[in-house]
Design a protein around this motif. Sequence first.
Motif, short mmCIF file in Angstrom:
data_model
loop_
_atom_site.label_atom_id
_atom_site.label_comp_id
_atom_site.label_asym_id
_atom_site.label_seq_id
_atom_site.Cartn_x
_atom_site.Cartn_y
_atom_site.Cartn_z
N HIS A 502 -2.53 7.14 -4.62
CA HIS A 502 -2.08 5.75 -4.55
C HIS A 502 -0.76 5.60 -3.78
O HIS A 502 -0.32 4.48 -3.56
CB HIS A 502 -1.93 5.18 -5.97
CG HIS A 502 -3.22 5.07 -6.70
ND1 HIS A 502 -3.34 4.41 -7.90
CD2 HIS A 502 -4.47 5.52 -6.40
CE1 HIS A 502 -4.60 4.46 -8.32
NE2 HIS A 502 -5.29 5.14 -7.42
N GLN A 503 -0.14 6.71 -3.42
CA GLN A 503 1.14 6.67 -2.71
C GLN A 503 1.06 7.61 -1.50
O GLN A 503 1.01 8.83 -1.65
CB GLN A 503 2.29 7.09 -3.63
CG GLN A 503 2.42 6.25 -4.90
CD GLN A 503 2.90 4.85 -4.61
OE1 GLN A 503 3.55 4.60 -3.61
NE2 GLN A 503 2.58 3.92 -5.51
N LEU A 524 -7.54 6.91 -0.38
CA LEU A 524 -6.11 6.88 -0.07
C LEU A 524 -5.63 5.45 0.11
O LEU A 524 -6.24 4.68 0.84
CB LEU A 524 -5.85 7.68 1.22
CG LEU A 524 -4.41 7.67 1.76
CD1 LEU A 524 -3.46 8.35 0.78
CD2 LEU A 524 -4.36 8.35 3.12
N ASN A 525 -4.55 5.12 -0.57
CA ASN A 525 -3.87 3.84 -0.35
C ASN A 525 -2.86 4.01 0.79
O ASN A 525 -1.95 4.84 0.69
CB ASN A 525 -3.17 3.38 -1.63
CG ASN A 525 -2.31 2.16 -1.41
OD1 ASN A 525 -2.68 1.26 -0.65
ND2 ASN A 525 -1.15 2.12 -2.05
N THR A 526 -3.04 3.26 1.84
CA THR A 526 -2.16 3.42 3.00
C THR A 526 -2.07 2.12 3.78
O THR A 526 -2.99 1.30 3.76
CB THR A 526 -2.69 4.54 3.92
OG1 THR A 526 -1.89 4.59 5.11
CG2 THR A 526 -4.14 4.31 4.31
N ILE A 527 -0.96 1.96 4.50
CA ILE A 527 -0.80 0.77 5.35
C ILE A 527 -1.53 0.94 6.68
O ILE A 527 -1.67 -0.01 7.44
CB ILE A 527 0.69 0.49 5.62
CG1 ILE A 527 1.35 1.67 6.34
CG2 ILE A 527 1.42 0.15 4.33
CD1 ILE A 527 2.76 1.41 6.82
N TYR A 528 -2.03 2.16 6.93
CA TYR A 528 -2.71 2.43 8.20
C TYR A 528 -4.20 2.13 8.09
O TYR A 528 -4.83 2.40 7.07
CB TYR A 528 -2.51 3.89 8.63
CG TYR A 528 -1.05 4.28 8.71
CD1 TYR A 528 -0.20 3.70 9.65
CD2 TYR A 528 -0.52 5.23 7.83
CE1 TYR A 528 1.14 4.06 9.71
CE2 TYR A 528 0.82 5.59 7.90
CZ TYR A 528 1.64 5.00 8.83
OH TYR A 528 2.97 5.34 8.90
N VAL A 533 -5.38 5.98 10.73
CA VAL A 533 -4.80 6.76 9.63
C VAL A 533 -4.82 8.25 9.91
O VAL A 533 -3.90 8.99 9.52
CB VAL A 533 -5.51 6.44 8.28
CG1 VAL A 533 -6.96 6.95 8.30
CG2 VAL A 533 -4.75 7.05 7.11
N TRP A 534 -5.86 8.75 10.62
CA TRP A 534 -6.01 10.19 10.79
C TRP A 534 -4.79 10.83 11.45
O TRP A 534 -4.32 11.89 11.01
CB TRP A 534 -7.28 10.48 11.60
CG TRP A 534 -7.60 11.95 11.67
CD1 TRP A 534 -7.33 12.81 12.69
CD2 TRP A 534 -8.23 12.73 10.65
NE1 TRP A 534 -7.76 14.08 12.39
CE2 TRP A 534 -8.32 14.06 11.14
CE3 TRP A 534 -8.74 12.44 9.39
CZ2 TRP A 534 -8.89 15.09 10.40
CZ3 TRP A 534 -9.30 13.47 8.65
CH2 TRP A 534 -9.38 14.78 9.15
N ALA A 559 -1.40 -4.82 0.67
CA ALA A 559 -1.74 -6.09 1.32
C ALA A 559 -2.64 -6.92 0.43
O ALA A 559 -2.46 -8.14 0.28
CB ALA A 559 -2.43 -5.81 2.66
N VAL A 560 -3.61 -6.27 -0.21
CA VAL A 560 -4.52 -6.99 -1.11
C VAL A 560 -3.74 -7.55 -2.29
O VAL A 560 -3.94 -8.70 -2.70
CB VAL A 560 -5.66 -6.06 -1.60
CG1 VAL A 560 -6.55 -6.79 -2.60
CG2 VAL A 560 -6.48 -5.54 -0.43
#
Length: 586
Positions: A502-503, A524-528, A533-534, A559-560
């Motif tokens: 989550h981080q 994975l929680n990510t802004i990408y 993301v890769w 964002a959600v």
Amino acid sequence: MKKEANLKTCDANEATAAVAYRLSETIAIYPITPSSPMAESCDEWATAGKKNLWDMVPEVAQLQSEAGVAGAVHGALTAGSMTTTFTASQGLLLMIPNMYKIAGELLPFCMHVTARALATQGLSIFGDHSDVMACRQTGFAMLASTTVQEAQDMAAIAHAASLQSRVPFMHFFDGFRTSHEINTIKPLSDTELSKLMDFDAARLNFRLHGLSPENPRIRGTAQNPDVYFQGREASNKFYNEVPGIVEKLMENFGKVTGRVYKPVEYIGAPDADRVIIAMGSGCDTCIQAANWLNKNGEKTGVIKVRLYRPFSTELLAKAIPASAKQIAVLDRTKEPGSLGEPLLLDVVTAVNEAREDGLLPKDFSPRIIGGRYGLGSKEFTPAMAIGVFAELTKKDSRRRFTVGINDDVTNTSIPYDESFVTEPADEFRAVFYGLGSDGTVGANKNSIKIIGESTDNFAQAYFVYDSKKSGAMTVSHLRFGPRPIDAPYLIQNGSAQFVACHQFPFLARYDVLESAAEGAVFLLNTIYSKDEVWKYLPAEVQQTILDKKLKFYVIDAYAVARKTGMGGRINTVMQTCFFAISGVLP
């Protein structure tokens, strides 16, 4: 295995508190980790007006320290009020002076302890048996639980045994490992509690012993050398009767609930040549190891000690298979400078006396060794238990040892195969990495309760906290499957079918994919975005995803959460993703 109706998914603190609350008229509390949830639950129930077994709301009082709690408990018991409390560690030690008085005055009372390490070279909020072992001289009977189900059931048996014997009881279970483990249990109904023994008659009898102006007695005198010694010995007959009382209560409990227990119980091959003796959650880990070894042609067994005080030579002798050639006694505490840890010394003495008294064969002469494990909640796995059984095959097995650490200072540790895994194939396992206070643990508690109570699955969850709690990493371990889950250890590396991080920054600091099985899901929680993301993943993470053929999902939960007005609380978003991807629930 078909799942029964009316099951509940909760942790041992809640299960124990539900029993203690219903069997008490007065509850004195003071919070201390990891026992605080028991006190909090009782306070909450009393505020809501929940009734006990006698249709009255118990009086709950928070004192200013554990020493104050002990004084309040002693006073309430002296007045004839059925009383309980909950504590651990240094808090328990502050109660010792009053515990001596309560036991010396034979006041029926049951306290519940989430066994926890004591501060020595450093403070530890985590679990072992250091605190309860510091109280074994107080005169309290001591009853240990190994699972969430047992914590509830032994709580009821301890309350009943104390009323019947007049000996105060300490019911204890492993801090965090049992106290905070969520599992599917069969809750005790009011009817079952009432059938356990005649609580109404026992309560009335206890009340008649209480001090009041209508019932004057002398208590708490000062005694000179002419009578003090005799007075101490006068309690012997009460303690001598405790093992028999507990044994009969457990038999009656089995008739009422269908769950059969013994004060000292053997599980394993009837002709075992190697036996481990232990208390607490480590017992079930040892049983899993013994079962695996026995399926592979070996002869091993485990003795689970529930009634630790008074220690019964007769009950231990009944449990030990006469075929045993090597015995390892595992203690979850350390007593520097002693010949051995407490349970070991009791077992050695009991075996020698049982042989002399004819309770064991005259030629019964196993080698008995002692080991320490799991101090400060150090992991204890089936691999480590198999390492102990392996040590017992050696003619020159270590007389004293540790397992689960690498002691390169005094060389006490024994080897074990760290790659050994016993996780069943039909069980779903998920690991979640979150940040303290980001809601990950709360969401997973909700998830496992939903799964345990809304599906045909049995469920288990355990949460690893840093002692700094808020702001530190948390790791949630969730298991569920078609059978009851008795696995008091973390999900083993390479066996999780679902891993969620989550981080995003954790990827650079921790090996979050170490626990993932081949072909597992990685969320994975990510802004990408999925397209970019890769290139932001550390090279080691990329390689692991490829090597283990992981199914890789990403979401920008922040964002959600912002769009839905939840601020930085991403827990509900990630929980929804887990259900959607895993297919456990729609």
